[in-house]
Design an enzyme around this catalytic site. Structure first.
Site, short mmCIF file in Angstrom:
data_model
loop_
_atom_site.label_atom_id
_atom_site.label_comp_id
_atom_site.label_asym_id
_atom_site.label_seq_id
_atom_site.Cartn_x
_atom_site.Cartn_y
_atom_site.Cartn_z
N ASN A 43 0.92 -1.19 0.08
CA ASN A 43 0.09 -0.03 -0.01
C ASN A 43 0.86 1.24 -0.12
OD1 ASN A 43 -2.33 -1.69 0.23
ND2 ASN A 43 -2.49 -1.30 2.34
N GLU A 139 5.33 -6.13 9.04
CA GLU A 139 4.49 -7.36 8.62
C GLU A 139 5.53 -8.40 8.06
OE1 GLU A 139 -0.07 -5.77 8.03
OE2 GLU A 139 1.17 -5.53 6.26
N THR A 229 1.51 9.91 13.46
CA THR A 229 0.43 10.46 12.89
C THR A 229 -0.69 10.17 13.99
OG1 THR A 229 -0.09 8.09 12.33
CG2 THR A 229 0.93 9.69 10.62
N ASP A 258 -13.81 4.88 4.10
CA ASP A 258 -12.76 3.88 4.68
C ASP A 258 -11.44 4.13 4.88
OD1 ASP A 258 -11.65 1.46 4.91
OD2 ASP A 258 -12.08 0.59 2.94
N GLY A 263 -3.00 5.01 7.24
CA GLY A 263 -1.54 5.55 7.55
C GLY A 263 -0.61 5.03 6.48
N ASP A 264 -0.97 4.12 5.71
CA ASP A 264 -0.19 3.66 4.66
C ASP A 264 0.01 4.82 3.41
OD1 ASP A 264 0.23 1.17 5.87
OD2 ASP A 264 -1.44 0.40 4.70
O1 RIB Z 1 -2.83 -0.88 6.91
C1 RIB Z 1 -3.68 -1.52 5.92
C2 RIB Z 1 -3.41 -2.92 5.50
O2 RIB Z 1 -3.14 -3.74 6.65
C3 RIB Z 1 -4.42 -3.65 4.78
O3 RIB Z 1 -4.19 -3.62 3.35
C4 RIB Z 1 -4.36 -4.99 5.20
O4 RIB Z 1 -3.82 -5.80 4.31
C5 RIB Z 1 -3.32 -5.17 6.58
O5 RIB Z 1 -2.02 -5.29 6.24
NA NA Z 2 -9.53 4.08 1.94
#
Ligand code: RIB
Ligand code: NA
Length: 317
Positions: A43, A139, A229, A258, A263-264
Site C-alpha cells: 500500500n 508485517e 500520525t 474507509d 496510515g499507509d
Molecule cells: O494498513 C492497512 C493494511 O493492513 C491492509 O491493506 C491489510 O492488508 C493490513 O496489512
Molecule cells: Na480508503
C-alpha cells in the site's frame, strides 16, 4: 542519478466485508464483500508511486506462487512500481480479513504467509544503493527489518520505520532508524514497553499537551526524527536536531468512507516527497497528510490512493 523510494515489506490480499456495525462475538451480520490488493508495504509503495512526479518507486517483498501473488505483481507493475518481488514455491500469499463499518472504521486480522519468507539477501545492495529513502513496516520477520535497516544505514540511505502493526522493536533495529513513524497508539505502546511514562492520552488530550509529550518522550529515543500520525487530528513532526519543539500539522476535514490504509497513504506520500524535496520532513509530512486525507474518501486500501494532481489540488486550496 535521481534517488528512488524503496519500500521493503508486505503484500496481503485484502478480503473486505462491509456491514453497518461490527459483529459482536457470536453475532452474524449480512453485509457486502470485495477483495483487492493490500498489505502495508505494498500500500505504501502504491501511494508513493501514484503521487510521484517521476521519482522511481521500488517494492521488495515476497508473495506465494498463487493467484493472489500474480495479481499483486500485476497490480504493482500497473502503478509504475519497479517490482522486486520473490515468489515462494509453497507458502501462500499473505491475506488480511478486514471488517469495515458504516463509519469507515476497520478491524483487521492479517495472516502473513509468504511475507515471513522474505530474507535480508532478497534486498540487494543495488536496490539499497539506488534508494534515497527506505521504508519498512512490521508485517515481515523482525530480523529482516533489523538486518536491512542496518545495511541501509551503513550505505547512507535515510531509513524510515513505520512500526505497524504494533510489535516490540529491538534496540538494534531502533539504532538504525532515522525516522520513526508510528501512529499514536503504536507510539504510546512502544514507549510503555521501554518504561517511558506518558501521562497524556495522545488520541484525546489537547494538541499542545500531545506535542509536549511527544517531545519529552522522543528525547529518550535513539532516533533523530519522530513523525507521529494522530488519525483524524493530523500529524506531529519532530526533528530533534533541527527543531526546538515539534510541529503539528492539522488533518484535512474530509468525509470518511474507509479509513483502512490511511496510515499507509501518509507514509507513501511522505516518502516520495522526502526524496523530491531533498529531505524536508515537514514539507513531506504535509504532503503525506493530504495523501492520507484523500485516501479515506474512497473504499479500499491501495486502490484508494490518490494521484499527484489530487494531492497538489488539496494542498493549494
Ligand atoms: O494498513 C492497512 C493494511 O493492513 C491492509 O491493506 C491489510 O492488508 C493490513 O496489512
Ligand atoms: Na480508503
Amino acid at each position: 542519478e535521481d534517488k528512488a523510494v524503496l519500500v521493503v515489506g508486505s503484500y496481503a490480499q485484502d478480503l473486505v466485508w462491509n456491514s453497518k456495525t461490527f459483529p459482536a462475538p457470536g453475532e452474524t451480520l449480512v453485509g457486502k464483500f470485495r477483495t483487492g490488493p493490500g498489505g502495508k508495504g505494498s500500500n505504501q509503495a502504491v501511494a508513493a508511486a501514484r503521487v510521484s512526479n517521476g521519482t522511481k518507486v521500488m517494492f521488495c517483498g515476497c508473495v506465494g506462487d498463487d493467484l493472489f501473488g500474480t495479481g499483486a505483481r500485476d497490480f504493482q507493475a500497473k502503478q509504475g512500481i519497479d517490482v522486486r518481488v520473490k515468489v515462494h514455491p509453497t507458502i501462500p500469499t499473505g491475506t488480511a480479513g478486514i471488517l469495515v463499518n458504516d463509519e469507515g472504521q476497520n478491524s483487521i486480522v492479517v495472516a502473513l504467509g509468504s511475507n515471513l519468507e522474505l530474507k535480508s539477501e532478497d534486498v540487494s545492495d543495488d536496490m539499497l544503493q539506488s534508494a534515497g529513502i527506505i521504508v519498512m513496516q512490521h508485517e515481515i520477520d523482525p530480523a529482516v527489518n533489523e538486518a536491512v535497516l542496518s545495511r541501509a544505514r551503513a550505505l547512507g540511505v535515510t531509513t524510515v520505520l513505520n512500526p505497524a502493526p504494533m510489535a516490540p522493536i529491538s534496540e538494534t533495529t531502533l539504532a538504525s532508524v532515522d525516522i520513526l513513524a508510528p501512529n499514536e497508539t503504536e507510539f504510546a505502546t512502544m514507549l510503555q514497553q521501554r518504561g517511558i511514562e506518558v501521562n497524556v492520552d495522545l488520541s484525546k488530550d489537547p494538541i499542545e499537551q500531545v506535542t509536549t509529550a511527544i517531545a519529552e518522550a522522543s528525547a529518550a529515543l535513539p532516533v533523530r526524527t519522530v513523525v507521529v500520525t494522530l488519525g483524524s487530528r493530523g500529524v506531529c513532526v519532530y526533528d530533534k536536531e533541527a527543531m526546538d519543539t515539534p510541529i503539528f500539522i492539522p488533518a484535512f476535514h474530509v468525509h470518511c468512507v474507509d479509513s483502512t490504509g490511511a496510515g499507509d497513504a501518509f507514509i507513501g506520500g511522505f516518502a516520495t516527497k522526502f526524496v523530491e524535496n531533498g529531505g524536508d520532513v515537514v514539507d513531506a509530512a504535509k504532503f503525506g497528510n493530504a495523501t492520507a486525507a484523500l485516501s479515506v474518501t474512497k473504499e479500499g486500501t491501495a486502490p484508494a490512493m490518490p494521484t499527484r494532481g489530487e494531492v497538489e489540488d488539496m494542498l493549494q486550496d
